[in-house]
Design a protein around this motif. Structure first.
Motif, PDB file in Angstrom:
ATOM      1  N   ALA A  33       0.857  -1.175   0.000  1.00  0.00           N
ATOM      2  CA  ALA A  33       0.000   0.000   0.000  1.00  0.00           C
ATOM      3  C   ALA A  33       0.898   1.231   0.000  1.00  0.00           C
ATOM      4  O   ALA A  33       1.995   1.216   0.586  1.00  0.00           O
ATOM      5  N   MET A  34       0.439   2.271  -0.666  1.00  0.00           N
ATOM      6  CA  MET A  34       1.219   3.501  -0.769  1.00  0.00           C
ATOM      7  C   MET A  34       0.430   4.665  -0.198  1.00  0.00           C
ATOM      8  O   MET A  34      -0.788   4.758  -0.395  1.00  0.00           O
ATOM      9  N   GLY A  35       1.139   5.529   0.491  1.00  0.00           N
ATOM     10  CA  GLY A  35       0.490   6.688   1.071  1.00  0.00           C
ATOM     11  C   GLY A  35       1.227   7.973   0.735  1.00  0.00           C
ATOM     12  O   GLY A  35       2.418   7.959   0.426  1.00  0.00           O
ATOM     13  N   TRP A  36       0.491   9.054   0.798  1.00  0.00           N
ATOM     14  CA  TRP A  36       1.066  10.401   0.705  1.00  0.00           C
ATOM     15  C   TRP A  36       0.782  11.121   2.022  1.00  0.00           C
ATOM     16  O   TRP A  36      -0.357  11.077   2.531  1.00  0.00           O
ATOM     17  N   PHE A  37       1.800  11.748   2.542  1.00  0.00           N
ATOM     18  CA  PHE A  37       1.700  12.568   3.744  1.00  0.00           C
ATOM     19  C   PHE A  37       2.284  13.930   3.429  1.00  0.00           C
ATOM     20  O   PHE A  37       2.989  14.100   2.423  1.00  0.00           O
ATOM     21  N   ALA A  97       5.097   7.160   1.021  1.00  0.00           N
ATOM     22  CA  ALA A  97       5.485   6.122   1.964  1.00  0.00           C
ATOM     23  C   ALA A  97       4.879   4.794   1.534  1.00  0.00           C
ATOM     24  O   ALA A  97       3.864   4.763   0.832  1.00  0.00           O
ATOM     25  N   ALA A  98       5.495   3.711   1.972  1.00  0.00           N
ATOM     26  CA  ALA A  98       5.053   2.376   1.592  1.00  0.00           C
ATOM     27  C   ALA A  98       4.930   1.481   2.813  1.00  0.00           C
ATOM     28  O   ALA A  98       5.721   1.594   3.764  1.00  0.00           O
ATOM     29  N   ARG A  99       3.941   0.604   2.778  1.00  0.00           N
ATOM     30  CA  ARG A  99       3.755  -0.393   3.833  1.00  0.00           C
ATOM     31  C   ARG A  99       3.104  -1.612   3.179  1.00  0.00           C
ATOM     32  O   ARG A  99       2.461  -1.500   2.137  1.00  0.00           O
ATOM     33  N   PRO A 100       3.241  -2.782   3.799  1.00  0.00           N
ATOM     34  CA  PRO A 100       2.652  -3.982   3.172  1.00  0.00           C
ATOM     35  C   PRO A 100       1.138  -3.936   3.109  1.00  0.00           C
ATOM     36  O   PRO A 100       0.475  -3.631   4.105  1.00  0.00           O
ATOM     37  N   LEU A 101       0.627  -4.198   1.943  1.00  0.00           N
ATOM     38  CA  LEU A 101      -0.761  -4.552   1.649  1.00  0.00           C
ATOM     39  C   LEU A 101      -1.823  -3.505   1.965  1.00  0.00           C
ATOM     40  O   LEU A 101      -2.438  -2.950   1.074  1.00  0.00           O
ATOM     41  N   TYR A 112       8.610   2.533   4.788  1.00  0.00           N
ATOM     42  CA  TYR A 112       9.592   3.198   3.918  1.00  0.00           C
ATOM     43  C   TYR A 112       9.085   4.577   3.531  1.00  0.00           C
ATOM     44  O   TYR A 112       7.882   4.761   3.294  1.00  0.00           O
ATOM     45  N   TRP A 113      10.040   5.508   3.425  1.00  0.00           N
ATOM     46  CA  TRP A 113       9.702   6.909   3.155  1.00  0.00           C
ATOM     47  C   TRP A 113      10.625   7.494   2.114  1.00  0.00           C
ATOM     48  O   TRP A 113      11.814   7.140   2.033  1.00  0.00           O
ATOM     49  N   GLY A 114      10.071   8.420   1.313  1.00  0.00           N
ATOM     50  CA  GLY A 114      10.889   9.202   0.419  1.00  0.00           C
ATOM     51  C   GLY A 114      11.426  10.438   1.125  1.00  0.00           C
ATOM     52  O   GLY A 114      11.147  10.665   2.308  1.00  0.00           O
ATOM     53  N   GLN A 115      12.181  11.231   0.398  1.00  0.00           N
ATOM     54  CA  GLN A 115      12.804  12.428   0.957  1.00  0.00           C
ATOM     55  C   GLN A 115      11.888  13.635   0.916  1.00  0.00           C
ATOM     56  O   GLN A 115      12.160  14.642   1.580  1.00  0.00           O
TER      57      GLN A 115
END
Length: 123
Positions: A33-37, A97-101, A112-115
């Motif tokens: 699953a992908m998120g935006w913060f 950001a990324a997290r499982p499922l 996991y996070w981007g810059q």
């Protein structure tokens, strides 16, 4: 090492649009699953939007609902955030950001996070 790289930020006038992209090196992108913060100066990081691992489910913060759209292209290992009708209060550094499922809305649930990429909306 998993890397997430955001792009597409910049300066835009209120009412305008931007599309953010986040490309990841994770090998099984479709399992995440992908998120935006986003984080504005002097404020805590807040949830914006998220999309499930196959893209069938999405979630949005109330403040962006109806204006922002999250999508993903698993063939390109990329998630997008289309931002329309931008407001000055949308000014922030945007992180993917990324997290499982499964979708989560808490930043602590993401592995996991981007810059980050800066979005500035002028009046």
């Amino acid at each position: 090492q998993v890397q997430l790289v955001e792009s597409g930020g910049g300066l835009v006038q209120a009412g305008g649009s931007l599309r953010l992209s986040c490309t990841t090196s994770v090998r099984t992108f479709s399992n995440y699953a992908m998120g935006w913060f986003r984080q504005a100066p002097g404020k805590e990081r807040e949830f914006v939007a998220a999309i499930s691992w196959l893209g069938g489910s999405t979630s949005y913060a109330d403040s962006v609902k109806g204006r922002f759209t999250i999508s993903r292209d698993n063939a390109k290992n990329t998630v997008y955030l289309q931002m329309d009708s931008l407001k000055p209060e949308d000014t922030a550094v945007y992180y993917c950001a990324a997290r499982p499922l499964l979708i989560k809305t808490l930043a602590t649930e993401y592995n996991y996070w981007g810059q980050g990429t800066l979005v500035t909306v002028s009046t």
